[in-house]
Design an enzyme around this catalytic site. Structure first.
Site, PDB file in Angstrom:
ATOM      1  N   ARG A 355      36.160  37.228  73.174  1.00  0.00           N
ATOM      2  CA  ARG A 355      37.824  37.205  72.639  1.00  0.00           C
ATOM      3  C   ARG A 355      38.337  38.617  73.652  1.00  0.00           C
ATOM      4  O   ARG A 355      38.225  39.759  72.698  1.00  0.00           O
ATOM      5  CB  ARG A 355      38.076  37.186  71.238  1.00  0.00           C
ATOM      6  N   SER A 424      41.104  27.176  65.528  1.00  0.00           N
ATOM      7  CA  SER A 424      41.437  27.796  64.439  1.00  0.00           C
ATOM      8  C   SER A 424      42.476  26.958  63.497  1.00  0.00           C
ATOM      9  O   SER A 424      43.335  26.303  63.705  1.00  0.00           O
ATOM     10  CB  SER A 424      42.218  29.019  64.623  1.00  0.00           C
ATOM     11  N   LYS A 453      43.952  40.988  64.201  1.00  0.00           N
ATOM     12  CA  LYS A 453      44.932  40.238  64.468  1.00  0.00           C
ATOM     13  C   LYS A 453      46.361  40.627  63.654  1.00  0.00           C
ATOM     14  O   LYS A 453      45.954  40.797  62.551  1.00  0.00           O
ATOM     15  CB  LYS A 453      44.588  38.754  64.360  1.00  0.00           C
TER      16      LYS A 453
END
Length: 535
Positions: A355, A424, A453
């Site tokens: 990521r 997710s 996040k």
């Protein structure tokens, strides 16, 4: 040895938009009976599967277009040459044409080997009866190895009947010479003259003279003539023996693009780029013992060989310790992505997700390729977060997408059935939809608050439990999980809760390997103890 041109850049990335548009053509419409682009190829069968009907089928499939077939001849051939030809009776060719054209809504007809006058006339008659949007004529008369596939008697019928119907004719140098009575074509100027003569005297609306065999040319040059303008399509040559079927493939790809609604010149450009990309990909594969081998239309054969030792299918147990890299943490600690991945795996990570939000695409692709080598050497799957273009280009094991990313069913259509797809989910409804759309697992969270996040809503242990109980898929918990709380997560004792995904607890630490080892032990021991307790 033949040489062919290359006009090629990061094909897996650059072609993604076209591939995506093709695959979602029927998905994004509200109509469940949306028609698909359809090409009919009328050609000979190649037992070696490099050219003819087989090449046409593969080319159309690669371009996302349905392809039906009318077989005009069955050949016995391989990489050495053509050993035999068995011509299909003209009446039966006509019957095949009737069957397909009367029923299947053909957009474009592409021709290849038409070995007899009667077969050419049968095609002419059926096209008069069932007109199509476009006719692509590839006047196959002589194979690249020199074997004659259509006698001189066919030429007059080509000139008088078929070419005047054609929207484009795609002869190579030998075929153009035969059509023009045997004149020699040795220069680009000769090719221009030939294209103009074929257009003016025989009637096709467009002509593409393929110059792969043009002598004494440092570039590979094709000449396209639309009746008004000439276009030189130039690119550098690549050395390869694997060029069997390039002519068939180029014509089929043009037909496929026309069937999708493209104009002629753009269709030719796309087809040329596609063939060059496939040739470059296939330049070092070995199929057969002759001088001219086939190439890989789908650009997948090498990865199957290279990755034959990788995990063959998704194993939910791989979710035990799910390591998710982070570009900011890598930069903070001065580590490369590859070094971080290697350290996590050495410590016990069982699956890795890249990521990386703050990195250029070219650098990301290079790092993904290197990380994949590390993962493959340890038998650990590598997933890419969100970036399906990167996953395709490096042949990663799969992707993980969020609720606002590309839908799972579209990702599946692009990646194919064998790749891993995770999504997710925060709610039971999202978990159910992930299962319906074909995901392999879900990541549920954030369980705890996290700084990786922004504005990430936490669901807590109760929310995680609710999602797990509703999910028909294996679940990995994510969000703020580390050594201090991992036991609480796994002590939920839910059958489909297979592990934890961690970011900061691994990659924002001085020693990734030791942190991974500690987390792996905590998760494994807690799962074992919970299992014993429930037993």
């Amino acid at each position: 040895m033949q040489v062919f041109m290359l006009g090629f850049q990061l094909s897996g990335v650059l072609n993604l938009k076209a591939v995506h548009e093709t695959n979602v053509y029927a998905v994004t419409t509200g109509c469940s009976k949306q028609r698909l682009p359809h090409v009919l190829t009328v050609a000979g069968s190649d037992s070696g599967a490099g050219a003819g009907i087989q090449a046409d089928l593969k080319a159309c499939a690669a371009r996302g277009v349905y392809c039906s077939t009318v077989v005009t001849a069955v050949t016995a051939q391989n990489t050495v040459g053509v050993q035999g030809v068995n011509i299909v009776p003209e009446r039966f060719v006509s019957e095949q044409l009737q069957s397909v054209l009367s029923d299947m809504n053909v957009d474009v007809v592409k021709t290849g080997m038409l070995p007899t006058v009667g077969i050419v006339k049968a095609l002419y008659d059926r096209l008069k009866q069932y007109p199509v949007q476009a006719l692509v004529v590839d006047p196959v008369m002589v194979s690249t190895s020199g074997d004659v596939l259509a006698g001189p008697s066919v030429l007059d019928t080509f000139r008088d009947q078929l070419l005047p119907m054609a929207d484009i004719a795609t002869p190579n140098l030998k075929e153009a010479s035969a059509l023009l009575g045997g004149i020699r074509l040795q220069t680009v100027s000769d090719m221009r003259s030939a294209a103009k003569s074929i257009h003016n005297n025989m009637g096709p609306r467009n002509v593409l003279i393929k110059g792969g065999d043009l002598p004494a040319s440092s570039d590979a040059v094709d000449i396209f003539f639309d009746g008004v303008e000439f276009y030189e399509l130039r690119s550098s040559r690549i050395q390869t023996r694997n060029s069997h079927g390039t002519g068939c493939t180029l014509a089929s790809c043009i037909a496929a693009e026309l069937a999708k609604g493209s104009q002629m010149l753009p269709a030719v450009r796309v087809a040329k780029h596609y063939v060059e990309t496939a040739l470059d990909y296939s330049k070092d594969i070995l199929i057969g013992n002759g001088l001219q081998g086939p190439f890989d239309h789908l650009c997948k054969l090498k990865r199957n060989i290279r990755n034959s030792s990788k995990p063959q299918r998704f194993d939910p147990d791989d979710l035990l310790l799910y390591a998710v890299t982070d570009s900011r943490m890598n930069n903070k600690w001065g580590r490369s992505i590859t070094d971080s991945v290697r350290a996590a795996i050495e410590g016990g990570a069982t699956i890795v997700q890249l990521r990386e939000k703050d990195i250029e695409t070219s650098n990301f692709l290079e790092a993904a390729k290197k990380s994949l080598e590390v993962c493959r050497s340890h038998g650990v799957p590598l997933l890419i977060n969100d970036r399906i273009d990167i996953a395709l280009a490096c042949d990663a094991d799969g992707v993980h997408v969020g609720q606002s990313d590309m839908p799972v069913h579209v990702a599946r259509s692009l990646l194919g059935p064998e790749k891993i797809i995770g999504v997710s989910c925060k709610t039971p409804e999202q978990a159910h939809q992930a299962w319906v759309n074909g995901a392999d697992y879900i990541g549920s969270g954030g369980v705890y608050s996290t700084n990786t996040k922004a504005n990430n809503i936490t669901i807590g242990l109760d929310g995680l439990k609710t999602v797990c109980l509703a999910s028909k898929l294996p679940v990995v918990a994510i969000g703020g999980i580390g050594p201090s709380n991992v036991r609480a997560v796994m002590e939920l004792g839910l059958e489909n809760l297979k592990g934890v995904a961690v970011v900061s607890a691994l990659f924002d630490r001085e020693c990734i390997a030791s942190e991974a080892q500690n987390l792996h032990t905590l998760v494994s021991e807690t799962m074992k103890a919970t299992s014993v307790f429930h037993d």
